[in-house]
Design a protein around this motif. Structure first.
Motif, mmCIF file in Angstrom:
data_model
loop_
_atom_site.group_PDB
_atom_site.id
_atom_site.type_symbol
_atom_site.label_atom_id
_atom_site.label_comp_id
_atom_site.label_asym_id
_atom_site.label_seq_id
_atom_site.Cartn_x
_atom_site.Cartn_y
_atom_site.Cartn_z
ATOM 1 N N ILE A 76 -26.146 -24.988 -48.340
ATOM 2 C CA ILE A 76 -25.539 -24.615 -47.056
ATOM 3 C C ILE A 76 -26.593 -24.647 -45.949
ATOM 4 C CG2 ILE A 76 -24.516 -22.690 -45.752
ATOM 5 C CD1 ILE A 76 -23.025 -21.920 -48.313
ATOM 6 N N GLN A 77 -27.791 -24.197 -46.283
ATOM 7 C CA GLN A 77 -28.890 -24.223 -45.319
ATOM 8 C C GLN A 77 -29.245 -25.657 -44.934
ATOM 9 O OE1 GLN A 77 -32.463 -22.332 -46.744
ATOM 10 N NE2 GLN A 77 -33.211 -21.914 -44.670
ATOM 11 N N ASP A 78 -29.118 -26.566 -45.879
ATOM 12 C CA ASP A 78 -29.391 -27.984 -45.610
ATOM 13 C C ASP A 78 -28.316 -28.570 -44.683
ATOM 14 O OD1 ASP A 78 -30.631 -30.550 -45.916
ATOM 15 O OD2 ASP A 78 -29.069 -31.073 -47.351
ATOM 16 N N ILE A 79 -27.068 -28.178 -44.889
ATOM 17 C CA ILE A 79 -25.968 -28.689 -44.073
ATOM 18 C C ILE A 79 -25.996 -28.077 -42.674
ATOM 19 C CG2 ILE A 79 -23.447 -28.864 -43.862
ATOM 20 C CD1 ILE A 79 -23.321 -28.677 -46.930
ATOM 21 N N PRO B 273 -28.604 -26.454 -40.437
ATOM 22 C CA PRO B 273 -30.057 -26.207 -40.339
ATOM 23 C C PRO B 273 -30.447 -24.884 -39.690
ATOM 24 C CG PRO B 273 -29.532 -28.464 -39.710
ATOM 25 C CD PRO B 273 -28.228 -27.747 -39.847
ATOM 26 N N ASN B 274 -29.624 -24.370 -38.764
ATOM 27 C CA ASN B 274 -30.012 -23.112 -38.106
ATOM 28 C C ASN B 274 -29.584 -21.875 -38.901
ATOM 29 O OD1 ASN B 274 -27.304 -23.127 -37.665
ATOM 30 N ND2 ASN B 274 -27.405 -23.176 -35.429
ATOM 31 N N TYR B 275 -29.044 -22.087 -40.118
ATOM 32 C CA TYR B 275 -28.756 -20.974 -41.013
ATOM 33 C C TYR B 275 -30.042 -20.624 -41.755
ATOM 34 C CZ TYR B 275 -26.912 -18.638 -45.217
ATOM 35 O OH TYR B 275 -26.677 -17.755 -46.254
ATOM 36 N N ASN B 276 -30.578 -19.446 -41.490
ATOM 37 C CA ASN B 276 -31.868 -19.044 -42.062
ATOM 38 C C ASN B 276 -31.736 -17.733 -42.835
ATOM 39 O OD1 ASN B 276 -33.630 -21.168 -40.947
ATOM 40 N ND2 ASN B 276 -33.070 -20.273 -38.967
ATOM 41 N N PRO B 277 -31.204 -17.780 -44.039
ATOM 42 C CA PRO B 277 -31.050 -16.559 -44.824
ATOM 43 C C PRO B 277 -32.386 -16.070 -45.371
ATOM 44 C CG PRO B 277 -30.459 -18.459 -46.146
ATOM 45 C CD PRO B 277 -30.749 -18.983 -44.764
ATOM 46 N N ASP B 278 -32.431 -14.796 -45.669
ATOM 47 C CA ASP B 278 -33.604 -14.204 -46.302
ATOM 48 C C ASP B 278 -33.483 -14.464 -47.806
ATOM 49 O OD1 ASP B 278 -35.566 -12.593 -47.429
ATOM 50 O OD2 ASP B 278 -35.322 -10.998 -45.964
ATOM 51 N N MET B 279 -34.047 -15.585 -48.252
ATOM 52 C CA MET B 279 -33.859 -16.001 -49.638
ATOM 53 C C MET B 279 -34.454 -15.001 -50.628
ATOM 54 S SD MET B 279 -32.013 -18.657 -49.563
ATOM 55 C CE MET B 279 -32.109 -19.056 -51.309
ATOM 56 N N LYS B 280 -35.528 -14.338 -50.248
ATOM 57 C CA LYS B 280 -36.160 -13.373 -51.151
ATOM 58 C C LYS B 280 -35.205 -12.207 -51.433
ATOM 59 C CE LYS B 280 -40.272 -10.465 -51.720
ATOM 60 N NZ LYS B 280 -41.552 -10.006 -51.102
ATOM 61 N N ASN B 281 -34.598 -11.669 -50.364
ATOM 62 C CA ASN B 281 -33.665 -10.553 -50.543
ATOM 63 C C ASN B 281 -32.388 -11.005 -51.242
ATOM 64 O OD1 ASN B 281 -35.328 -8.633 -49.412
ATOM 65 N ND2 ASN B 281 -34.445 -8.800 -47.367
ATOM 66 N N ASP C 133 -23.030 -33.964 -49.718
ATOM 67 C CA ASP C 133 -23.404 -32.545 -49.750
ATOM 68 C C ASP C 133 -22.256 -31.690 -50.278
ATOM 69 O OD1 ASP C 133 -25.980 -32.879 -48.793
ATOM 70 O OD2 ASP C 133 -25.408 -32.622 -46.687
ATOM 71 N N LEU C 134 -21.025 -32.015 -49.889
ATOM 72 C CA LEU C 134 -19.865 -31.275 -50.370
ATOM 73 C C LEU C 134 -19.686 -31.466 -51.883
ATOM 74 C CD1 LEU C 134 -17.183 -31.887 -47.574
ATOM 75 C CD2 LEU C 134 -18.632 -29.883 -47.910
ATOM 76 N N LYS C 135 -19.949 -32.677 -52.355
ATOM 77 C CA LYS C 135 -19.869 -32.930 -53.800
ATOM 78 C C LYS C 135 -20.934 -32.119 -54.545
ATOM 79 C CE LYS C 135 -17.976 -37.610 -53.346
ATOM 80 N NZ LYS C 135 -18.230 -39.072 -53.529
ATOM 81 N N ASP C 136 -22.124 -32.028 -53.949
ATOM 82 C CA ASP C 136 -23.187 -31.210 -54.560
ATOM 83 C C ASP C 136 -22.760 -29.746 -54.632
ATOM 84 O OD1 ASP C 136 -24.809 -33.416 -54.845
ATOM 85 O OD2 ASP C 136 -25.955 -33.056 -53.008
ATOM 86 N N LEU C 137 -22.133 -29.262 -53.563
ATOM 87 C CA LEU C 137 -21.653 -27.874 -53.554
ATOM 88 C C LEU C 137 -20.623 -27.652 -54.657
ATOM 89 C CD1 LEU C 137 -21.213 -27.081 -49.741
ATOM 90 C CD2 LEU C 137 -22.809 -25.983 -51.311
ATOM 91 N N MET D 226 -21.349 -16.709 -35.548
ATOM 92 C CA MET D 226 -20.887 -17.976 -36.119
ATOM 93 C C MET D 226 -21.466 -18.108 -37.522
ATOM 94 S SD MET D 226 -19.135 -20.660 -35.772
ATOM 95 C CE MET D 226 -18.974 -22.172 -36.675
ATOM 96 N N GLY D 227 -20.625 -17.939 -38.531
ATOM 97 C CA GLY D 227 -21.084 -18.007 -39.908
ATOM 98 C C GLY D 227 -21.305 -19.438 -40.373
ATOM 99 N N ALA D 228 -22.217 -19.609 -41.320
ATOM 100 C CA ALA D 228 -22.555 -20.950 -41.817
ATOM 101 C C ALA D 228 -21.368 -21.604 -42.523
ATOM 102 C CB ALA D 228 -23.755 -20.862 -42.764
ATOM 103 N N THR D 229 -20.633 -20.830 -43.322
ATOM 104 C CA THR D 229 -19.491 -21.422 -44.036
ATOM 105 C C THR D 229 -18.373 -21.809 -43.064
ATOM 106 O OG1 THR D 229 -18.685 -19.176 -44.498
ATOM 107 C CG2 THR D 229 -19.953 -20.262 -46.217
#
Length: 212
Positions: A183-186, A188-196, A163-167, A1-4
């Motif tokens: 997207i992570q804020d919208i 919450p269980n989306y946890n990307p590796d921000m460093k990579n 949030d959509l307006k911010d996007l 299940m993708g975040a988008t």
């Protein structure tokens, strides 16, 4: 299940709350033979003599046929009442590398002899496993066998619209990492590796385009 995809469901839900029209969402796996399906892609690579490119040896996905996908959409439209999310029982997920092996053999060839299989690595944000449900969700039965309805969390509609307006503003400014964080804020269980992700986008020239 993708975040988008989850955000798209929330958009449909938000519209459905304000409309006399029934709006429902449908979740299903990869449709075999459809445009963008991995199977035609593998067949093209086999026809060219290889190699067949698989991202990771442990990559798994759910698959369904075109008739199954069409039936689900039609049934969801028939039984849907208001902003439900319908989920198909898709059985067990399939390893992509095993699918590649099977397609090579069905072509009358031998894997790693006639056609090489190589692993290209996961792309930024790509998952090894595909979850039909988020961690917070459960399901309950619908009137149709093998079709379930996902239990949804209540969201703050005003915050979601903001949030959509911010996007949208971040899109205009080509702020890729800002969009990912939003997207992570919208979701919450989306946890990307921000460093990579930051390392990837620092090296890659990315231009976002609004699809009208």
């Amino acid at each position: 299940m993708g975040a988008t995809k989850r955000i798209c469901e929330l958009i449909v839900e938000n519209i459905g709350k304000k409309s006399d029209t029934k709006f429902v969402s449908v979740r299903f796996g990869n449709v075999m033979g459809s445009r963008g399906s991995v199977i035609p892609h593998f067949k093209q690579q086999i026809a060219k003599g290889g190699p067949v490119e698989v991202t990771h040896p442990e990559m798994v996905r759910y698959f369904m046929t075109i008739p199954e996908a069409v039936q689900l959409v039609l049934q969801a439209g028939a039984i849907g009442r208001e902003t439900e999310i319908f989920v198909l029982d898709m059985g067990d997920p399939v390893k992509i590398v095993e699918l590649a092996y099977d397609l090579i053999k069905l072509s009358g060839l031998k894997p790693h002899e006639d056609i090489e299989i190589i692993f290209t690595g996961l792309r930024p944000g790509e998952k090894l496993f595909e979850e039909p449900l988020t961690q917070e969700e459960g399901i309950y039965a619908s009137r149709c066998k093998h079709i379930f309805i996902a239990k949804q969390d209540v969201i703050d509609d005003n915050k979601f619209i903001n949030d959509l307006k911010d996007l949208d503003k971040m899109l205009e400014n080509n702020n890729v990492l800002g969009i990912i964080k939003k997207i992570q804020d919208i979701v919450p269980n989306y946890n990307p590796d921000m460093k990579n992700l930051k390392s990837y986008y620092d090296k890659t020239e990315t231009h976002l385009v609004r699809i009208k």
